[in-house]
Design an enzyme around this catalytic site. Structure first.
Site, PDB file in Angstrom:
ATOM      1  N   LYS A   9       0.924  -1.355   0.196  1.00  0.00           N
ATOM      2  CA  LYS A   9       0.034  -0.240   0.076  1.00  0.00           C
ATOM      3  C   LYS A   9       0.917   1.138  -0.027  1.00  0.00           C
ATOM      4  O   LYS A   9       1.894   1.287   0.895  1.00  0.00           O
ATOM      5  CB  LYS A   9      -0.930   0.015   1.164  1.00  0.00           C
ATOM      6  CG  LYS A   9      -1.752   1.111   1.259  1.00  0.00           C
ATOM      7  CD  LYS A   9      -2.582   1.085   2.625  1.00  0.00           C
ATOM      8  CE  LYS A   9      -3.410   2.267   2.927  1.00  0.00           C
ATOM      9  NZ  LYS A   9      -4.268   1.838   4.285  1.00  0.00           N
ATOM     10  N   SER A  25      -2.584   2.278 -17.458  1.00  0.00           N
ATOM     11  CA  SER A  25      -1.552   1.931 -16.402  1.00  0.00           C
ATOM     12  C   SER A  25      -1.566   2.933 -15.514  1.00  0.00           C
ATOM     13  O   SER A  25      -2.351   4.222 -15.469  1.00  0.00           O
ATOM     14  CB  SER A  25      -0.468   1.488 -16.951  1.00  0.00           C
ATOM     15  OG  SER A  25       0.182   2.522 -17.555  1.00  0.00           O
ATOM     16  N   TYR A  58      -2.715  -1.653 -13.855  1.00  0.00           N
ATOM     17  CA  TYR A  58      -1.576  -2.329 -13.457  1.00  0.00           C
ATOM     18  C   TYR A  58      -0.250  -0.982 -13.409  1.00  0.00           C
ATOM     19  O   TYR A  58      -0.469  -0.223 -13.930  1.00  0.00           O
ATOM     20  CB  TYR A  58      -1.134  -3.406 -14.464  1.00  0.00           C
ATOM     21  CG  TYR A  58      -0.971  -2.796 -16.175  1.00  0.00           C
ATOM     22  CD1 TYR A  58       0.297  -2.497 -16.478  1.00  0.00           C
ATOM     23  CD2 TYR A  58      -2.172  -2.533 -16.683  1.00  0.00           C
ATOM     24  CE1 TYR A  58       0.313  -1.998 -17.617  1.00  0.00           C
ATOM     25  CE2 TYR A  58      -2.148  -1.991 -18.183  1.00  0.00           C
ATOM     26  CZ  TYR A  58      -0.912  -1.869 -18.503  1.00  0.00           C
ATOM     27  OH  TYR A  58      -0.746  -1.387 -19.805  1.00  0.00           O
ATOM     28  N   GLY A  73      -4.200   6.296 -19.674  1.00  0.00           N
ATOM     29  CA  GLY A  73      -5.358   5.699 -20.596  1.00  0.00           C
ATOM     30  C   GLY A  73      -6.599   6.026 -20.010  1.00  0.00           C
ATOM     31  O   GLY A  73      -6.808   7.095 -19.440  1.00  0.00           O
TER      32      GLY A  73
END
Length: 116
Positions: A9, A25, A58, A73
Site C-alpha cells: 500500500k 496503467s 497495473y 489511458g
C-alpha cells in the site's frame, strides 16, 4: 482455504499527471515501488481520496526518485493532477499464513511524493 489480504500500500500519494492518450496503467516512481514491494505489471487498486473513485489497473515503472504518479489511458479520466490517491495490491495466501503476514505500507510525503 485461501483469502486475499493487503500485500502493498502506498498511502496518500499525490497524482502528478494524467495522460489519456497513453496505453492504460499507472506509472509509479521506482523508489516508491521498491519501498512498497510492487513489481512492473502488478495489478493494483486505486482509491481517489478527492472524488471517491475506485478502480483497478497495473503498474509501470517510473523514473526513480522523480515522485511520479501518472494515471494513463482510461484511468486518466478518474483523477486530476494533484488528487490524493491510495495504491493497494493484494495477495492470495493460505488462511493460517495470512494471520501472520505483514504488508509493505508506505507513507510518502504528500507534497512531493518522496519517501519520509
Amino acid at each position: 482455504m485461501q483469502i486475499q489480504v493487503v500485500k502493498s500500500k502506498i498511502h496518500r500519494v499525490k497524482v502528478t499527471g494524467a495522460d489519456l492518450n497513453y496505453i492504460g496503467s499507472i506509472t509509479i516512481d521506482e523508489a516508491l515501488m521498491e519501498a512498497a514491494n510492487l513489481i512492473e505489471g502488478e495489478k493494483v487498486s486505486i482509491v481517489n481520496i478527492n472524488n471517491g473513485e475506485r478502480f483497478d489497473t497495473y503498474v509501470i515503472v517510473g523514473e526513480k526518485n522523480s515522485g511520479e504518479i501518472t494515471l494513463n489511458g482510461p484511468a486518466a479520466r478518474k483523477v486530476q493532477k494533484e488528487d490524493i490517491i491510495i495504491i493497494i495490491s493484494y495477495a492470495t495466501l493460505d488462511f493460517e499464513e495470512a494471520k501472520t503476514f505483514k504488508p509493505w505500507i508506505v507513507f510518502p510525503n504528500e507534497n512531493d511524493n518522496s519517501l519520509m
